[in-house]
Write a protein that holds these residues in place. Structure first.
Motif, mmCIF file in Angstrom:
data_model
loop_
_atom_site.group_PDB
_atom_site.id
_atom_site.type_symbol
_atom_site.label_atom_id
_atom_site.label_comp_id
_atom_site.label_asym_id
_atom_site.label_seq_id
_atom_site.Cartn_x
_atom_site.Cartn_y
_atom_site.Cartn_z
ATOM 1 N N LEU A 306 -19.865 19.228 -45.429
ATOM 2 C CA LEU A 306 -20.239 18.041 -46.184
ATOM 3 C C LEU A 306 -20.166 18.307 -47.682
ATOM 4 O O LEU A 306 -19.716 17.441 -48.457
ATOM 5 N N THR A 307 -20.576 19.500 -48.105
ATOM 6 C CA THR A 307 -20.503 19.845 -49.518
ATOM 7 C C THR A 307 -19.069 19.742 -50.019
ATOM 8 O O THR A 307 -18.804 19.201 -51.103
ATOM 9 N N ALA A 308 -18.132 20.225 -49.218
ATOM 10 C CA ALA A 308 -16.715 20.153 -49.593
ATOM 11 C C ALA A 308 -16.234 18.700 -49.636
ATOM 12 O O ALA A 308 -15.464 18.315 -50.520
ATOM 13 N N GLU A 309 -16.692 17.887 -48.686
ATOM 14 C CA GLU A 309 -16.301 16.472 -48.677
ATOM 15 C C GLU A 309 -16.810 15.745 -49.919
ATOM 16 O O GLU A 309 -16.104 14.911 -50.503
ATOM 17 N N VAL A 310 -18.043 16.045 -50.326
ATOM 18 C CA VAL A 310 -18.600 15.411 -51.517
ATOM 19 C C VAL A 310 -17.796 15.817 -52.750
ATOM 20 O O VAL A 310 -17.475 14.986 -53.611
ATOM 21 N N ALA A 311 -17.448 17.081 -52.843
ATOM 22 C CA ALA A 311 -16.673 17.562 -53.991
ATOM 23 C C ALA A 311 -15.314 16.885 -54.074
ATOM 24 O O ALA A 311 -14.760 16.724 -55.169
ATOM 25 N N ASP A 312 -14.788 16.465 -52.936
ATOM 26 C CA ASP A 312 -13.456 15.855 -52.886
ATOM 27 C C ASP A 312 -13.511 14.338 -52.797
ATOM 28 O O ASP A 312 -12.482 13.681 -52.633
ATOM 29 N N ALA A 313 -14.697 13.752 -52.904
ATOM 30 C CA ALA A 313 -14.846 12.300 -52.731
ATOM 31 C C ALA A 313 -14.110 11.541 -53.838
ATOM 32 O O ALA A 313 -13.971 12.023 -54.959
ATOM 33 N N ASN A 314 -13.674 10.346 -53.496
ATOM 34 C CA ASN A 314 -12.925 9.526 -54.454
ATOM 35 C C ASN A 314 -13.813 9.030 -55.590
ATOM 36 O O ASN A 314 -13.414 9.017 -56.752
ATOM 37 N N THR A 315 -15.040 8.607 -55.256
ATOM 38 C CA THR A 315 -15.970 8.047 -56.240
ATOM 39 C C THR A 315 -17.383 8.562 -55.969
ATOM 40 O O THR A 315 -17.662 9.152 -54.916
ATOM 41 N N GLY A 316 -18.260 8.296 -56.923
ATOM 42 C CA GLY A 316 -19.666 8.623 -56.709
ATOM 43 C C GLY A 316 -20.236 7.874 -55.528
ATOM 44 O O GLY A 316 -21.029 8.419 -54.745
ATOM 45 N N LEU A 317 -19.830 6.598 -55.362
ATOM 46 C CA LEU A 317 -20.302 5.806 -54.230
ATOM 47 C C LEU A 317 -19.866 6.427 -52.909
ATOM 48 O O LEU A 317 -20.644 6.477 -51.945
ATOM 49 N N ALA A 318 -18.635 6.926 -52.861
ATOM 50 C CA ALA A 318 -18.158 7.573 -51.635
ATOM 51 C C ALA A 318 -18.994 8.810 -51.323
ATOM 52 O O ALA A 318 -19.346 9.066 -50.159
ATOM 53 N N ALA A 319 -19.323 9.581 -52.351
ATOM 54 C CA ALA A 319 -20.170 10.767 -52.148
ATOM 55 C C ALA A 319 -21.542 10.358 -51.631
ATOM 56 O O ALA A 319 -22.096 10.984 -50.714
ATOM 57 N N LEU A 320 -22.088 9.303 -52.193
ATOM 58 C CA LEU A 320 -23.399 8.801 -51.753
ATOM 59 C C LEU A 320 -23.347 8.374 -50.290
ATOM 60 O O LEU A 320 -24.259 8.683 -49.503
ATOM 61 N N GLN A 321 -22.291 7.673 -49.906
ATOM 62 C CA GLN A 321 -22.159 7.198 -48.535
ATOM 63 C C GLN A 321 -22.019 8.360 -47.548
ATOM 64 O O GLN A 321 -22.596 8.333 -46.456
ATOM 65 N N LEU A 322 -21.266 9.375 -47.934
ATOM 66 C CA LEU A 322 -21.113 10.551 -47.069
ATOM 67 C C LEU A 322 -22.467 11.213 -46.820
ATOM 68 O O LEU A 322 -22.801 11.573 -45.683
ATOM 69 N N CYS A 323 -23.239 11.351 -47.885
ATOM 70 C CA CYS A 323 -24.539 12.010 -47.752
ATOM 71 C C CYS A 323 -25.529 11.145 -46.976
ATOM 72 O O CYS A 323 -26.313 11.651 -46.164
ATOM 73 N N ALA A 324 -25.487 9.844 -47.204
ATOM 74 C CA ALA A 324 -26.394 8.954 -46.474
ATOM 75 C C ALA A 324 -26.143 9.041 -44.978
ATOM 76 O O ALA A 324 -27.088 9.056 -44.181
ATOM 77 N N ALA A 325 -24.869 9.114 -44.592
ATOM 78 C CA ALA A 325 -24.529 9.198 -43.167
ATOM 79 C C ALA A 325 -25.040 10.490 -42.549
ATOM 80 O O ALA A 325 -25.325 10.548 -41.349
ATOM 81 N N ALA A 326 -25.173 11.530 -43.373
ATOM 82 C CA ALA A 326 -25.636 12.826 -42.870
ATOM 83 C C ALA A 326 -27.125 13.045 -43.096
ATOM 84 O O ALA A 326 -27.652 14.116 -42.774
ATOM 85 N N GLY A 327 -27.810 12.051 -43.657
ATOM 86 C CA GLY A 327 -29.241 12.186 -43.884
ATOM 87 C C GLY A 327 -29.609 13.038 -45.078
ATOM 88 O O GLY A 327 -30.749 13.506 -45.187
ATOM 89 N N VAL A 328 -28.667 13.221 -45.998
ATOM 90 C CA VAL A 328 -28.938 13.993 -47.223
ATOM 91 C C VAL A 328 -29.255 13.009 -48.347
ATOM 92 O O VAL A 328 -28.424 12.152 -48.668
ATOM 93 N N PRO A 329 -30.429 13.091 -48.958
ATOM 94 C CA PRO A 329 -30.874 12.068 -49.928
ATOM 95 C C PRO A 329 -30.260 12.264 -51.313
ATOM 96 O O PRO A 329 -30.956 12.514 -52.300
ATOM 97 N N LEU A 330 -28.954 12.115 -51.420
ATOM 98 C CA LEU A 330 -28.280 12.372 -52.688
ATOM 99 C C LEU A 330 -28.770 11.432 -53.786
ATOM 100 O O LEU A 330 -28.888 11.828 -54.952
ATOM 101 N N GLY A 331 -29.061 10.181 -53.445
ATOM 102 C CA GLY A 331 -29.564 9.246 -54.450
ATOM 103 C C GLY A 331 -30.858 9.719 -55.076
ATOM 104 O O GLY A 331 -31.024 9.676 -56.307
ATOM 105 N N ASP A 332 -31.782 10.183 -54.251
ATOM 106 C CA ASP A 332 -33.049 10.696 -54.773
ATOM 107 C C ASP A 332 -32.829 11.954 -55.609
ATOM 108 O O ASP A 332 -33.465 12.137 -56.655
#
Length: 371
Positions: A306-332
């Motif tokens: 997941l860390t690698a996916e976030v680093a390669d995400a297209n946008t900040g929103l995409a990174a947020l969505q990836l983390c939300a799906a995995a239960g990682v509170p990136l917004g907080d």
């Protein structure tokens, strides 16, 4: 001091800068004129529309074409005193009848981009006409249809003359929006930003709020974040600071002129820049750091994949969505990091800070506690 002299509208008046119209407002005006002509044979010129906050601007038409089952109208965008690359662009809308029950369908014409990568508020393959402009156009189609007894089943094709060329000066190609510009705007109004004038207006906003006895103010990146703060805390307009991209201006002035509490509220992507240490959040001067977000995600429990996916995400929103799906509170995590950056800029000034991150719809996607 009257509360009418504070808040967003007072800030804009204080700058002396002239506001303009978004591409979404121009497309809505062109759509309204074209659909009216399709039903009546005549183009209203000027054409008046109603913006989300109730303003009713009138737009002169630069293009009028009526043939068979379709009509085209065009409006030249006036960005006011904002240095907008789309100032002077000709925005066209072609409205074509569709079979009953089709509803309103959107298409990208020449100069309007198509979404090719995830992480934007539109699905891949959709024309880059953002949700609020779409809603504005639907609303105006419905009004004109009701006035003339039509069902309102139409296709709207939005185009921008030389839009593909203009888009090369924007972030669209990097975001995977190919073929042209995005049709944007949440209020229909372009708020002009001259750095010196707007920073001066922020300072005046703080002064007015303090003079009126308000001990809790909010620095907001735009109208959607203002609505969120009002809903969360019931703050009056006079306590709202339209900081735009100038987070540093708010923090540095409040450091010298303290209030008891400062809430910073804005879009997740913008506030991720503050979290990473940027004080100017404008896209031309700072970028979302996906590597920084990936490290925050890792600290928040993301595994290596997941860390690698976030680093390669297209946008900040995409990174947020990836983390939300995995239960990682990136917004907080971003909100807490942004709060801590704000506190570091305040350098021990007696100001308590909290941060709220929202998405484009105004939904809270992250928040810090008050510290």
């Amino acid at each position: 001091m009257s509360e009418a002299k504070g808040g967003r509208s007072a800030q804009l008046k204080h700058t002396g800068l002239r506001p303009g119209w978004t591409t979404g407002a121009c497309a809505t005006a062109a759509t309204t004129a074209a659909y009216t002509a399709l039903l009546t044979g005549d183009f209203p010129d000027p054409v008046t529309i109603v913006l989300p906050k109730g303003q009713s601007p009138a737009f002169a038409l630069a293009v009028e074409e009526l043939a068979g089952d379709r009509a085209t109208a065009g409006v030249v965008k006036d960005a006011g005193d904002d240095p907008d690359v789309t100032h002077g662009a000709l925005v066209r809308a072609t409205v074509r009848r569709l079979p009953p029950g089709s509803g309103v369908v959107f298409e990208a014409g020449p100069g309007v981009g198509t979404v090719t990568r995830p992480g934007l508020p539109l699905d891949v393959g959709e024309p880059a006409i953002n949700p609020m402009p779409r809603q504005m156009m639907r609303d105006h189609i419905a009004r004109v249809a009701a006035d003339h007894g039509d069902a309102g089943d139409v296709e709207i094709t939005v185009s921008v003359d030389h839009g593909e060329e203009i888009a090369r000066s924007t972030w669209n190609p990097r975001l995977g929006i190919l073929g042209g510009l995005s049709i944007l705007g949440t209020t229909g109004i372009v708020v002009p930003y001259s750095c010196s004038a707007w920073i001066d207006s922020i300072r005046r906003g703080v002064d007015v709020a303090r003079a009126a006895g308000h001990t809790h103010v909010a620095g907001c990146t735009g109208s959607t974040s203002e609505k969120t703060v009002v809903a969360e805390y019931g703050l009056p307009e006079i306590a709202l600071l339209d900081m735009g991209d100038f987070a540093g201006a708010v923090l540095k002035y409040v450091r010298r002129h303290p209030v008891d509490r400062l809430t910073v509220c804005g879009g997740f992507a913008k506030l991720s820049k503050l979290a990473a240490g940027h004080l100017d959040l404008h896209s031309a001067r700072s970028q979302v750091d996906k590597g920084f977000l990936a490290e925050l995600a890792r600290q928040g429990g993301a595994d290596a994949s997941l860390t690698a996916e976030v680093a390669d995400a297209n946008t900040g929103l995409a990174a947020l969505q990836l983390c939300a799906a995995a239960g990682v509170p990136l917004g907080d995590l971003v909100a807490v990091a942004a709060r801590d950056q704000a506190l570091s800029v305040l350098r021990g000034a007696p100001v308590a800070v909290d941060v709220i991150c929202i998405d484009r719809a105004g939904t809270v996607v992250g928040r810090s506690d008050v510290r």
